[in-house]
Design a protein around this motif. Structure first.
Motif, PDB file in Angstrom:
ATOM      1  N   LEU A  68       0.842  -1.186   0.000  1.00 49.24           N
ATOM      2  CA  LEU A  68       0.000   0.000   0.000  1.00 49.24           C
ATOM      3  C   LEU A  68       0.882   1.242   0.000  1.00 49.24           C
ATOM      4  CD1 LEU A  68      -2.640  -1.154   2.645  1.00 49.24           C
ATOM      5  CD2 LEU A  68      -2.956  -1.021   0.160  1.00 49.24           C
ATOM      6  N   SER A  94      -0.892  -5.115   0.417  1.00 50.84           N
ATOM      7  CA  SER A  94      -2.293  -4.800   0.110  1.00 50.84           C
ATOM      8  C   SER A  94      -3.213  -6.007   0.205  1.00 50.84           C
ATOM      9  CB  SER A  94      -2.391  -4.202  -1.297  1.00 50.84           C
ATOM     10  OG  SER A  94      -1.883  -5.112  -2.270  1.00 50.84           O
ATOM     11  N   GLN A  95      -2.672  -7.216   0.172  1.00 56.40           N
ATOM     12  CA  GLN A  95      -3.526  -8.405   0.135  1.00 56.40           C
ATOM     13  C   GLN A  95      -3.237  -9.331   1.316  1.00 56.40           C
ATOM     14  OE1 GLN A  95      -2.369  -9.067  -4.192  1.00 56.40           O
ATOM     15  NE2 GLN A  95      -4.464  -9.873  -4.202  1.00 56.40           N
ATOM     16  N   ASP A 150      -8.823  -6.870   9.534  1.00 57.89           N
ATOM     17  CA  ASP A 150      -7.680  -6.972   8.617  1.00 57.89           C
ATOM     18  C   ASP A 150      -6.472  -7.530   9.358  1.00 57.89           C
ATOM     19  OD1 ASP A 150      -8.988  -5.866   6.330  1.00 57.89           O
ATOM     20  OD2 ASP A 150      -8.816  -3.887   7.243  1.00 57.89           O
ATOM     21  N   ILE A 203      -7.692   2.362   2.938  1.00 56.85           N
ATOM     22  CA  ILE A 203      -7.715   2.269   1.476  1.00 56.85           C
ATOM     23  C   ILE A 203      -8.926   3.022   0.939  1.00 56.85           C
ATOM     24  CG2 ILE A 203      -7.934   0.705  -0.497  1.00 56.85           C
ATOM     25  CD1 ILE A 203      -6.601  -1.465   1.288  1.00 56.85           C
ATOM     26  N   THR A 217     -11.753  -5.521   2.448  1.00 57.03           N
ATOM     27  CA  THR A 217     -10.456  -5.056   1.945  1.00 57.03           C
ATOM     28  C   THR A 217     -10.327  -5.332   0.462  1.00 57.03           C
ATOM     29  OG1 THR A 217      -9.592  -5.650   4.121  1.00 57.03           O
ATOM     30  CG2 THR A 217      -7.985  -5.047   2.437  1.00 57.03           C
ATOM     31  N   THR A 218     -10.856  -6.460   0.019  1.00 59.53           N
ATOM     32  CA  THR A 218     -10.870  -6.754  -1.415  1.00 59.53           C
ATOM     33  C   THR A 218     -11.700  -5.719  -2.151  1.00 59.53           C
ATOM     34  OG1 THR A 218     -10.627  -9.120  -0.994  1.00 59.53           O
ATOM     35  CG2 THR A 218     -11.477  -8.489  -3.148  1.00 59.53           C
ATOM     36  N   ASN A 248      -9.731  -2.450  -2.241  1.00 59.69           N
ATOM     37  CA  ASN A 248      -8.651  -2.543  -3.226  1.00 59.69           C
ATOM     38  C   ASN A 248      -9.189  -2.456  -4.654  1.00 59.69           C
ATOM     39  OD1 ASN A 248      -6.115  -2.729  -1.872  1.00 59.69           O
ATOM     40  ND2 ASN A 248      -6.592  -4.810  -1.238  1.00 59.69           N
ATOM     41  N   ASP A 249     -10.317  -3.123  -4.899  1.00 57.76           N
ATOM     42  CA  ASP A 249     -10.927  -3.078  -6.230  1.00 57.76           C
ATOM     43  C   ASP A 249     -11.271  -1.646  -6.637  1.00 57.76           C
ATOM     44  OD1 ASP A 249     -10.782  -5.806  -6.550  1.00 57.76           O
ATOM     45  OD2 ASP A 249     -12.890  -6.183  -6.078  1.00 57.76           O
ATOM     46  N   LYS A 290      -8.188   0.471  -7.327  1.00 53.73           N
ATOM     47  CA  LYS A 290      -7.537   0.154  -8.605  1.00 53.73           C
ATOM     48  C   LYS A 290      -8.191   0.863  -9.787  1.00 53.73           C
ATOM     49  CE  LYS A 290      -5.998  -4.417  -7.067  1.00 53.73           C
ATOM     50  NZ  LYS A 290      -6.280  -5.878  -7.129  1.00 53.73           N
TER      51      LYS A 290
END
Length: 506
Positions: free
Chosen positions: A89, A134-135, A143, A201, A429-430, A433-434, A437
């Protein structure tokens, strides 16, 4: 701005604008923190099994750990979660994460000590920011893996952003004569068992998306001008008739931005020209006429999503919760990041709609069949061997597909983990992140679009456009020259993207 942190509610704007944080010295606040911490410690010493403090974690909660080994349990927790993956991140997101975790732990319901709060304060004050992958999170129990990187740094392990570089934290601690922190019972769990990474994020992505949305309204306003548009669709009467606040705001923003233009016209003007011009439709295409409605629902969803993320950041989202005032301990599930997940899934759809609208409008701008005299691909030179914005439109359209294809809701892809203890998780979190992006693609789309808009202004005449559009044109022309003949434009796209990110086109 220095942000004082205690039990009070803190806004997203305060977080994004703060240069430093300070843990409150208010005696009542300190008493709250100490009272909760002391109650928890006394309960542990009595030998009572408390989840994650004197028991193992998750499905291992049946394993009892005595008081003497409780501290080691905290160390093992962040160590075995040191399996983060993916790109790191950004510094900004990791910094937000430290601030957000401090806010949550300062509500005096997590059982942490004042010493831990001051250690988090020190990380921000000295700008020692944990590097966080990030993952590796399913969004419940919070998290865990990403947040283990904050806990590890506090204890003197792993890497940090420091003075523009990534360094081993002990190298920095030795340089500054800082001793690694030793966690008391529950403190590593309190840091890790929360929704802070998805929230950080989300916060950064929302911050950038707001500028994108404002810039998109500027582009739509410019389209009304250079396509000689009818300004009836932004009239107050239209949106008072469908009084969604976001739609009203979007229409007013566009209306204000086209103020002073000599290119737009009213409904009566089109009535007058209708019979004399066989090619003149009585009304504009949906992508023009419905732009306030498209952007309005995005505005309203953005308000809702910001509220949810802000509430999440101000919540106590670890487990167990410690009620020092009433001497109770609650095992629960506030670490479930459902609100952030749904907010981000919604904003993914919003981003896709914005991308789709921009794709449609730019197609109108470059197509001689629809752009009302701007010519084939916005060419300034009429020679048949020049191609204008033909490939730029293809690039922009390809980016819209990249955004739109990633709109599947992450929150419906719950993955059972950890011996089916974590059998329903948020995937927050996914989802965050999506959404994050999508931001670079939207920046690049707008960069291409505004370069094309400047070319359209060159064709119509800068003296004909509104002051707002003239300013955008002038800012663009400072760094991108008009397209007279075929040339590479990737560098131009990158240069304009900097202006968009800096909010120069809002």
């Amino acid at each position: 701005m220095k942000l004082t942190i205690d039990k009070k509610y803190i806004t997203l704007e305060e977080i994004t604008k703060t240069s430093n944080i300070k843990i409150s010295k208010d005696e009542e606040f300190i008493t709250f923190i100490n009272h909760t911490h002391d109650f928890m410690m006394n309960t542990i010493k009595q030998g009572k099994p408390i989840y994650g403090i004197t028991t193992g974690y998750g499905d291992s909660g049946k394993n009892y750990v005595d008081y003497e080994d409780a501290a080691k349990l905290q160390t093992n927790l962040f160590r075995f979660h040191g399996c983060g993956i993916g790109v790191n991140l950004s510094y900004e997101v990791c910094r937000y994460a430290v601030i957000c975790r401090t806010i949550s732990l300062s509500k005096a319901r997590s059982g942490v000590s004042m010493n831990l709060l001051h250690r988090l304060e020190m990380l921000i004050e000295k700008d020692i920011i944990p590097v966080i992958p990030s993952q590796g999170s399913v969004g419940a129990s919070g998290d865990l893996t990403p947040l283990s990187y904050i806990a590890a740094v506090i204890a003197g392990e792993r890497e940090v952003y420091y003075k523009g570089e990534i360094k081993d934290v002990m190298e920095v601690y030795n340089e500054l004569n800082i001793t690694p922190y030793v966690f008391e019972p529950k403190e590593a769990l309190a840091i890790m068992n929360g929704t802070t990474i998805m929230s950080a994020i989300a916060l950064k992505a929302i911050e950038e998306f707001e500028v994108i949305l404002d810039s998109m309204e500027s582009y739509v306003a410019g389209m009304f001008e250079v396509l000689l548009g009818d300004d009836t669709p932004v009239a107050d009467f239209v949106h008072d008739s469908k009084p969604f606040s976001g739609q009203i705001a979007a229409a007013k923003n566009i209306k204000n931005k086209i103020s002073g233009s000599k290119l737009t016209h009213g409904r009566d003007d089109r009535y007058d020209k209708f019979f004399a011009d066989n090619h003149l439709n009585i009304q504009d295409t949906y992508s023009m006429r419905c732009a306030p409605q498209v952007l309005g629902v995005i505005r309203d969803n953005l308000v809702i999503s910001k509220n949810w993320v802000e509430t999440e950041i101000n919540s106590v989202n670890d487990n167990p919760l410690i009620d020092g005032e009433n001497q109770k301990i609650y095992t629960s599930g506030n670490f479930y990041g459902g609100y952030v997940a749904h907010a981000m899934d919604t904003l993914k759809i919003c981003a896709a709609n914005l991308a789709d609208l921009l794709d449609k409008e730019f197609a109108l701008l470059v197509d001689h069949k629809f752009n009302r005299g701007l010519g084939e691909n916005l060419k300034l030179s009429k020679e048949p061997f020049f191609h204008g914005f033909k490939a730029m439109q293809i690039s922009l359209s390809s980016l819209s597909a990249d955004v739109i294809k990633n709109t599947t809701a992450a929150s419906i892809h719950s993955r059972p983990t950890e011996s089916l203890n974590q059998d329903k998780v948020s995937m927050g979190t996914t989802a965050a992140n999506d959404f994050a992006k999508m931001i670079p693609d939207l920046h690049n789309m707008l960069s291409i679009a505004f370069i094309g808009m400047a070319q359209a202004v060159d064709i119509r005449g800068k003296d004909q456009v509104s002051p707002h559009l003239r300013n955008i044109h002038d800012e663009t022309r400072k760094i991108v020259k008009p397209l007279l003949e075929d040339r590479r434009m990737d560098g131009d796209i990158k240069n304009i993207k900097v202006l968009i990110k800096d909010g120069k086109f809002i």
